[in-house]
Design a protein around this motif. Structure first.
Motif, mmCIF file in Angstrom:
data_model
loop_
_atom_site.group_PDB
_atom_site.id
_atom_site.type_symbol
_atom_site.label_atom_id
_atom_site.label_comp_id
_atom_site.label_asym_id
_atom_site.label_seq_id
_atom_site.Cartn_x
_atom_site.Cartn_y
_atom_site.Cartn_z
ATOM 1 N N GLY A 3 0.835 -1.192 0.000
ATOM 2 C CA GLY A 3 0.000 0.000 0.000
ATOM 3 C C GLY A 3 0.868 1.239 0.000
ATOM 4 O O GLY A 3 2.085 1.171 -0.121
ATOM 5 N N TYR A 4 0.243 2.380 0.154
ATOM 6 C CA TYR A 4 0.950 3.651 0.121
ATOM 7 C C TYR A 4 1.342 4.078 1.529
ATOM 8 O O TYR A 4 0.549 3.978 2.458
ATOM 9 C CB TYR A 4 0.073 4.723 -0.532
ATOM 10 N N ALA A 5 2.568 4.552 1.660
ATOM 11 C CA ALA A 5 3.081 5.050 2.937
ATOM 12 C C ALA A 5 3.752 6.390 2.667
ATOM 13 O O ALA A 5 4.084 6.715 1.524
ATOM 14 C CB ALA A 5 4.072 4.068 3.539
ATOM 15 N N ILE A 6 3.967 7.166 3.725
ATOM 16 C CA ILE A 6 4.571 8.491 3.580
ATOM 17 C C ILE A 6 5.929 8.488 4.273
ATOM 18 O O ILE A 6 6.016 8.342 5.488
ATOM 19 C CB ILE A 6 3.669 9.583 4.172
ATOM 20 N N PHE A 21 5.699 7.887 8.241
ATOM 21 C CA PHE A 21 4.627 8.367 9.113
ATOM 22 C C PHE A 21 3.873 7.177 9.694
ATOM 23 O O PHE A 21 3.473 6.267 8.980
ATOM 24 C CB PHE A 21 3.658 9.259 8.330
ATOM 25 N N GLN A 22 3.696 7.209 11.034
ATOM 26 C CA GLN A 22 2.928 6.162 11.699
ATOM 27 C C GLN A 22 1.608 6.724 12.223
ATOM 28 O O GLN A 22 0.557 6.158 11.985
ATOM 29 C CB GLN A 22 3.729 5.547 12.850
ATOM 30 N N GLU A 23 1.692 7.850 12.957
ATOM 31 C CA GLU A 23 0.485 8.436 13.531
ATOM 32 C C GLU A 23 0.787 9.821 14.070
ATOM 33 O O GLU A 23 1.936 10.231 14.172
ATOM 34 C CB GLU A 23 -0.061 7.555 14.660
ATOM 35 N N ILE A 64 4.037 14.275 15.415
ATOM 36 C CA ILE A 64 4.152 13.250 14.382
ATOM 37 C C ILE A 64 5.062 12.138 14.885
ATOM 38 O O ILE A 64 6.172 12.395 15.347
ATOM 39 C CB ILE A 64 4.703 13.863 13.083
ATOM 40 N N VAL A 65 4.569 10.909 14.795
ATOM 41 C CA VAL A 65 5.341 9.732 15.206
ATOM 42 C C VAL A 65 5.761 8.997 13.938
ATOM 43 O O VAL A 65 4.944 8.744 13.057
ATOM 44 C CB VAL A 65 4.495 8.794 16.106
ATOM 45 N N THR A 66 7.061 8.664 13.852
ATOM 46 C CA THR A 66 7.564 7.914 12.702
ATOM 47 C C THR A 66 7.947 6.502 13.130
ATOM 48 O O THR A 66 8.106 6.221 14.316
ATOM 49 C CB THR A 66 8.797 8.604 12.077
ATOM 50 N N TRP A 100 7.362 -1.292 8.135
ATOM 51 C CA TRP A 100 6.338 -2.272 8.483
ATOM 52 C C TRP A 100 5.406 -1.803 9.595
ATOM 53 O O TRP A 100 4.372 -2.400 9.815
ATOM 54 C CB TRP A 100 6.953 -3.625 8.842
ATOM 55 N N LYS A 101 5.743 -0.704 10.264
ATOM 56 C CA LYS A 101 4.849 -0.149 11.286
ATOM 57 C C LYS A 101 4.212 1.160 10.827
ATOM 58 O O LYS A 101 3.526 1.818 11.582
ATOM 59 C CB LYS A 101 5.612 0.085 12.585
#
Length: 133
Positions: free
Chosen positions: A15-18, A26-28, A34-36, A40-41
């Motif tokens: 899928g797409y991730a940033i 980017f995680q959340e 901003i949490v990186t 895979w997470k």
């Protein structure tokens, strides 16, 4: 046990991730920060458009240079282990990951490999590929 199952599923997810930095995605957003995390997470988006809208709304500001990537299966030449990696582009092996033929699932990739008889020349790898805007 449920958390372990979820982690395993995310590890193999496409899928797409940033990407926000070298090997940081980017995680959340937690407590307005901003949490990186490793790929895979990372938070995954179903479409390029969804990732672009999120990044424009939350991540594009001074000092940030988010790169949208598609995490997909690619075929790597077995001869690449000792030298620069070479990726199958559908016709030949090339050094540019951005030109590699992408597969959205390992099943799709395995079917393709069997059909073309590439199993002795390649090995599968799950990699993030930067999408050109």
């Amino acid at each position: 046990m449920e958390q372990k199952k979820e982690w395993i599923e995310d590890f193999w997810r496409t899928g797409y991730a940033i990407r926000l930095g070298k090997d940081q995605y980017f995680q959340e957003i937690r407590n307005k920060r901003i949490v990186t995390a490793k790929i895979w997470k990372a938070a995954f988006f179903q479409s390029l458009r969804e990732a672009e809208i999120f990044a424009q709304k939350h991540l594009w500001y001074t000092g940030m240079d988010p790169q949208i990537c598609y995490r997909a299966w690619v075929l790597v030449s077995i001869e690449s282990e000792e030298e620069q990696e070479l990726f199958w582009n559908g016709k030949q092996f090339v050094p540019e990951l951005g030109k590699a033929k992408l597969f959205s699932s390992s099943q799709e990739m395995q079917t393709y490999v069997k059909r073309l008889g590439l199993s002795r020349q390649t090995y599968p790898e799950l990699l993030p590929v930067e999408k050109n805007r």
